[in-house]
Design an enzyme around this catalytic site. Structure first.
Site, short mmCIF file in Angstrom:
data_model
loop_
_atom_site.label_atom_id
_atom_site.label_comp_id
_atom_site.label_asym_id
_atom_site.label_seq_id
_atom_site.Cartn_x
_atom_site.Cartn_y
_atom_site.Cartn_z
CB THR A 74 -0.94 0.04 1.23
OG1 THR A 74 -0.14 -0.08 2.42
CG2 THR A 74 -1.96 -1.07 1.17
CD1 TRP A 78 7.90 7.45 -1.35
CD2 TRP A 78 5.77 7.40 -2.00
NE1 TRP A 78 7.62 8.67 -1.95
CE2 TRP A 78 6.32 8.65 -2.36
CE3 TRP A 78 4.44 7.13 -2.32
CZ2 TRP A 78 5.58 9.63 -3.00
CZ3 TRP A 78 3.71 8.11 -2.97
CH2 TRP A 78 4.26 9.34 -3.32
CG HIS A 127 3.11 -5.45 6.72
ND1 HIS A 127 2.83 -4.24 6.10
CD2 HIS A 127 4.12 -6.03 5.99
CE1 HIS A 127 3.65 -4.09 5.05
NE2 HIS A 127 4.42 -5.14 4.97
CB SER A 158 0.51 -3.73 -5.79
OG SER A 158 1.86 -3.54 -5.46
CE LYS A 293 3.22 -0.71 -15.39
NZ LYS A 293 2.01 -0.76 -16.26
#
Length: 337
Positions: A74, A78, A127, A158, A293
């Protein structure tokens, strides 16, 4: 570790394995692991679950620490990179950041997978669903939690792509039974790894309403669309907001550029490194597998409009009355415009 401590640790490990062996199971069509085990309402692979249960008993975060929380795929990597760059910027400008040579998962460890590494850190990750967090790590304990979520249609794609890469690494024919349709069904039924996704999201959403000063709820789509604003908000939440002078010097943009998927994908540590947080992990993961991506709405290249509408309906029903329905509706509109 003394002999007595080793005996206690072995007994605890055996106790966890015994507990896991009594849990409900389901086959996982989308993984190298054959079974998923249901624990406290969520589904896990055995290796991860054993570490989760141990963490519930033994992990105590540092006072004033921040835990980066997420469902898999998710935006975890990043969020880790941004948070690490923000909190270490006075020691390392973007051009000298450890992120240039160390993977974000090594800079910000998952406390359930690497408890000894995470024990003394002020920035860790997980998580684990909110309702299963160790008591000392919940918002009520004083910790800060930053949770990132994402349009579930992009999440299921994903997650499927990530897991089929893993399966193919271990078996050249491993992607033969990895159809997106089967993975989609499993996700919609709430039986995918760490699922149900909606319950994972709802746990942290409700915590953010109850403890707004301690739980930051981040939407991946907003982070993509308004990166600078979201990065500044994240820095404020982490207790190290940017000064006007830093903004003038381009520090904010420097961190954004450093942590972009294009930048991180091109690093040697991404191309050649592997993720193995503990020696007992039954497999390692190519660091490059964590990046694809990162686009909003890429699900349209893999799911039909009917599949997308079905998942939207499931989420709307599950989020009814929570205040999240309109929030996700806005996300859906972004992917169609």
């Amino acid at each position: 570790m003394s002999k007595t401590e080793q005996q206690k640790s072995t007994a605890a490990d055996e106790g966890i394995k015994q507990l896991v062996s009594t849990l409900p199971t389901k086959p996982d069509c989308n993984s190298t692991t054959n079974l998923l085990y249901q624990y406290q309402g969520f589904w896990y692979h055995q290796f991860y679950l054993e570490h989760l249960i141990a963490a519930q008993t033994h992990f105590t975060p540092e006072p004033n620490s921040t835990i980066l929380c997420s469902y898999p795929k998710t935006g975890t990597t990043w969020l880790k990179a941004l948070s690490f760059a923000i909190t270490t910027r006075t020691h390392y400008p973007p051009s000298q950041s450890p992120l240039l040579s160390r993977f974000p998962h090594d800079c910000v460890p998952f406390f359930e997978l690497a408890p000894s590494v995470a024990r003394n850190k002020l920035l860790v990750a997980t998580h684990i669903p909110y309702t299963s967090l160790p008591a000392a790590a919940a918002a009520a304990s004083g910790c800060k939690l930053a949770y990132i979520c994402r349009d579930p249609k992009d999440v299921v794609v994903s997650l499927w792509q990530f897991q089929r890469k893993q399966k193919k690494e271990e078996d050249d024919d491993g992607d033969a039974d990895m159809g997106i349709e089967e993975a989609f069904e499993q996700f919609c039924e709430g039986n995918s790894v760490a699922g149900p996704y909606w319950d994972h999201v709802l746990g942290y959403w409700r915590a953010s309403l109850e403890f707004p000063e301690r739980v930051l709820f981040v939407r991946y789509e907003e982070l993509k669309r308004e990166t600078e604003r979201c990065v500044k908000a994240l820095a404020d939440f982490l207790g190290c907001g940017f000064s006007l002078e830093e903004e003038k010097q381009g520090i904010v943009q420097g961190i954004i550029d450093l942590c972009s998927i294009e930048s991180l994908k091109g690093l040697d540590v991404t191309k050649n490194g592997r993720f193995a947080p503990t020696e007992s992990m039954p497999y390692t993961i190519h660091n490059s597998s964590f990046y694809r991506k990162g686009e909003v709405g890429d699900w349209r290249n893999f799911l039909t409009e009917e599949m997308g509408a079905r998942l939207d309906k499931i989420m709307a029903d599950r989020f009814a009355g929570s205040g999240l329905g309109l929030w996700f509706s806005a996300s859906n509109q972004e992917t169609t415009n």
